[in-house]
Design a protein around this motif. Sequence first.
Motif, short mmCIF file in Angstrom:
data_model
loop_
_atom_site.label_atom_id
_atom_site.label_comp_id
_atom_site.label_asym_id
_atom_site.label_seq_id
_atom_site.Cartn_x
_atom_site.Cartn_y
_atom_site.Cartn_z
N ALA A 94 0.86 -1.19 0.00
CA ALA A 94 0.00 0.00 0.00
C ALA A 94 0.90 1.23 0.00
O ALA A 94 1.92 1.27 0.69
CB ALA A 94 -0.91 0.02 1.22
N ALA A 95 0.50 2.26 -0.76
CA ALA A 95 1.30 3.47 -0.82
C ALA A 95 1.24 4.25 0.49
O ALA A 95 2.20 4.90 0.88
CB ALA A 95 0.83 4.36 -1.96
N LYS A 96 0.11 4.15 1.20
CA LYS A 96 -0.07 4.91 2.43
C LYS A 96 -1.01 4.13 3.35
O LYS A 96 -1.93 3.47 2.89
CB LYS A 96 -0.68 6.27 2.09
CG LYS A 96 -0.89 7.20 3.25
CD LYS A 96 -1.18 8.62 2.81
CE LYS A 96 -2.66 8.85 2.65
NZ LYS A 96 -3.02 10.24 2.42
N ALA A 97 -0.76 4.24 4.65
CA ALA A 97 -1.63 3.62 5.65
C ALA A 97 -1.83 4.62 6.79
O ALA A 97 -0.88 5.30 7.19
CB ALA A 97 -1.01 2.32 6.18
N GLU A 98 -3.06 4.69 7.31
CA GLU A 98 -3.39 5.61 8.40
C GLU A 98 -4.31 4.92 9.39
O GLU A 98 -5.21 4.19 8.98
CB GLU A 98 -4.11 6.85 7.88
CG GLU A 98 -3.31 7.70 6.94
CD GLU A 98 -4.13 8.86 6.37
OE1 GLU A 98 -5.37 8.89 6.53
OE2 GLU A 98 -3.51 9.76 5.77
N MET A 99 -4.13 5.24 10.67
CA MET A 99 -5.06 4.77 11.70
C MET A 99 -6.30 5.68 11.66
O MET A 99 -6.16 6.90 11.55
CB MET A 99 -4.42 4.82 13.09
CG MET A 99 -3.29 3.85 13.28
SD MET A 99 -2.62 3.88 14.98
CE MET A 99 -1.79 5.47 15.02
N HIS A 100 -7.48 5.06 11.75
CA HIS A 100 -8.74 5.80 11.76
C HIS A 100 -9.64 5.27 12.87
O HIS A 100 -9.50 4.13 13.29
CB HIS A 100 -9.47 5.65 10.43
CG HIS A 100 -8.86 6.43 9.31
ND1 HIS A 100 -9.51 6.64 8.13
CD2 HIS A 100 -7.66 7.05 9.17
CE1 HIS A 100 -8.74 7.36 7.31
NE2 HIS A 100 -7.60 7.61 7.93
#
Length: 190
Positions: A94-100
Amino acid sequence: MPVTKRNLPPRASLALICSVALISMVAGCGKTPDSPTESNEATLSGPDAKPGMVASDGKLVLPIVAGRPGAVYFTVRNDGAEPVTLAGVHVSGAAKAEMHQSNGGSMAKVDSLPIDPGASMVFAPGGLHVMVFDVSPGLKPGGKAELTLTFSDGDKLSMPLQVEALGSDTGGGGMSHEGMDHGSMEGMQH
């Protein structure tokens, strides 16, 4: 008659010594602490592993439509004596990962997450989760990816992720980001 070094020819004596040494080495090799267990649990090992932290039950749920974000679910547990702060996530492929965090029909980005000693944080549909953006087309259901958790002190913990399709028996629990209020997430690519 017992076999002893003095009644063996020199080559046989050397072979016996090597065999005993090999058996001794193999006997001490019963486990592999640097590899995940059968329960998909990553345990702390290696120079960058966060002491006292354990992660398990990791899965990456692919987006139903290419180009949309996917989601990652797992559990992380602090078995250490000190509080820690989860400061970042990375997912291979994945190019980017964020906690949500989802709450009452809206979703917001989580920059950091404190975890007290003895506490577990469950990343699951409808609550805390990791959004993954620009997912590689090479990731397919049944495959594997890797999640790396980064803590505020720079320590890391990595674990395998089972790649699943949205709507599969275990994938995503029917979670869809359609209809979510993303107004509080201006500038985000959803």
